[in-house]
Scaffold this active site. Structure first.
Site: not given
Ligand code: GDG
Length: 463
Positions: A157, A365
């Site tokens: 990821h 990222d």
């Molecule tokens: C890893 C990789 C890759 C965030 N704050 C809240 C909340 N979130 C949710 C977001 C989103 C998820 O968490 C975060 O996903 P990201 O992709 O932005 O980042 P990572 O957690 O670092 O994820 C990344 C991912 O895996 C998938 O392969 O894209 O590059 O680092 O869905 O919305 N959700 C809720 N409340 C919050 O305050 N409910």
């Protein structure tokens, strides 16, 4: 249908997860497995005091969950240590923050072997096993050693670092060799895949054929890109529904006629939060006409809070937010609202829809799902603008975004200014090119394409 077995560090039971405490992996895997059913195996998130309990097996709907607790030592060495203080910073190009401690490495192998040992009795012939992320790279090699002959795939990821960065990891060879034990290894972007191939060619002395089959360490493994998506339709529906929700209304009332910018990130140094706040500072100092006319809403739920680098980051973000607000705030306005907590997904969707600019400026990222969620949540008639780091995997797909270099504070400020003043026509044009992509390559398409490729891989030879 073949049974799907998902293996990931954390297991996030769909109906039990709390607002905002799950990262991108859990969000995506939950969406992908929900419709299909199967077994989801991994750490419970709990640490035991004296003796480990048995594997906790329970069912919710068509999904069986099997979770294992860790000891304090496992938690320190495998999770906080090797996963979060060695691999995570290194794979995000933060060599300066990477800790190379042999205890961590040993703990990582020990926990992977322990998890493989607990999984083996739960497996059935013909299962399709899909292992997720950097915590579990050695999983296939342990499973194979224990006699597992089912097909095993791995998806990373996070970014795969370029050769020079990876060579700084003392046991880089073991890690790559362990990846070669899978039948299929998937990456988020071409950039990651190329970097992996570069290692195979120049360090491992292996070869890569035109179909992406890697031959190295006496093994051959298929490799490809599978850019992860979101459940775009569900997210758009949440956003539409949430538009009239009391929370969205309260947010809009409190912002008044000002333009809202939104950032949603786990509180992690890879997300570029300090530089982002510096860019807000630069924006307000260069364009005084924007003072009192914009609000930056930064939602940043705490993450890995007992790792020292994350504690330091929290102080740094608090300090820069305090400084910027102290410099520009008036008695009836402050430029930055910084919230150190999570919200329900539905609430977030409404907040995205109410924001003129989505600010996604990670320093590095794998993909960044927030960028895609922001796009999916917009109103067709009046969409907002995505300002996106070129170092997020999402930048390879979302070419309608205003692409910025997150290290260039002045450049980001210019990007924000451009987004804030963009005409409706341009906003609609940019958005429609992105939303088609987000809808088409959603999380189901991602899951499907990975599993199709894995099913087509030749099965492992009998021992
Ligand atoms: C890893 C990789 C890759 C965030 N704050 C809240 C909340 N979130 C949710 C977001 C989103 C998820 O968490 C975060 O996903 P990201 O992709 O932005 O980042 P990572 O957690 O670092 O994820 C990344 C991912 O895996 C998938 O392969 O894209 O590059 O680092 O869905 O919305 N959700 C809720 N409340 C919050 O305050 N409910």
């Amino acid at each position: 249908m073949t049974r799907l077995v998902i293996v990931s560090n954390r297991v996030a039971p769909i109906k039990r997860s709390k607002a905002g405490n799950e990262g991108g992996l859990a969000v995506a895997v939950a969406a992908a497995i929900q419709g299909r059913g199967g077994l989801w195996f991994g750490w419970s998130g709990k640490v035991y005091e004296h003796e480990p309990g048995p594997v906790d097996i329970f069912e919710i709907g068509n999904l069986t969950y099997a979770t294992v607790d860790l000891s304090h030592r496992d938690y320190d060495e495998y999770y906080n240590g090797y996963a979060n203080r060695t691999l995570w910073p290194l794979f995000h190009y933060r060599l300066d923050l990477s800790e190379f401690d042999r205890r961590y490495r040993t703990g990582y192998e020990r926990v992977n072997a322990m998890l493989a040992g607990k999984l083996i009795p739960l497996l059935r012939p013909g299962d399709l096993i899909w292992v997720h992320d950097y915590h579990l790279i050695p999983m296939a090699s342990h499973l194979r050693r224990m006699g597992c002959r089912q097909r095993i795939g791995f998806f990373l990821h996070i970014p795969w670092p370029n050769l020079e960065i990876l060579l700084a990891l003392p046991n880089h060879r073991d890690l790559v060799r362990a990846l070669c034990e899978y039948d299929l290894v998937g990456f988020q972007t071409e950039r990651d895949l190329r970097a992996f191939h570069e290692y195979i060619e120049f360090e491992a002395g292996g070869t890569i054929d035109d179909g992406g089959v890697v031959r190295a360490y006496g093994r051959h493994v298929r490799t490809d890109t599978f850019p992860i998506g979101i459940d775009a339709e569900a997210f758009a529906q949440y956003a539409q529904k949430a538009e009239s929700s009391p929370q969205t209304q309260r947010l809009c009332d409190s912002v008044g006629g000002r333009r809202l910018l939104i950032g949603v990130d786990r509180l992690d140094y890879s997300k570029g939060l300090v530089a982002r706040m510096e860019a807000i500072d630069h924006l307000l100092s260069t364009y005084p006409d924007l003072r009192g006319r914009i609000v930056m809403l930064q939602i940043a739920p705490p993450s890995r809070a007992d790792v020292p680098e994350y504690m330091m980051l929290r102080h740094e973000v608090e300090s820069v937010v305090g400084r910027v607000n102290g410099t520009y705030a008036e008695f009836d306005w402050a430029p930055i609202r910084y919230l150190n907590k999570g919200f329900r997904r539905q609430t977030l969707a409404g907040f995205y829809r109410s924001s003129r600019v989505g600010v996604v400026t990670p320093l590095r990222d794998g993909m960044n799902l927030v960028a895609k969620e922001y796009v999916a949540a917009q109103r067709e008639a009046d969409p907002g603008v995505l300002v996106l780091s070129r170092f997020a995997g999402a930048a390879c797909e979302l070419d309608g975004a205003v692409i910025v270099n997150p290290y260039d504070i002045e450049g980001v400020a210019e990007g924000l200014r451009k987004a804030l003043t963009m005409s409706l026509e341009e906003r609609r044009e940019r958005w429609s090119s992105m939303v088609d992509r987000v809808r088409q390559y959603d999380v189901i398409a991602w899951q499907q394409s990975f599993l199709d490729r894995l099913s087509a891989a030749p099965s492992a030879p009998a021992a």
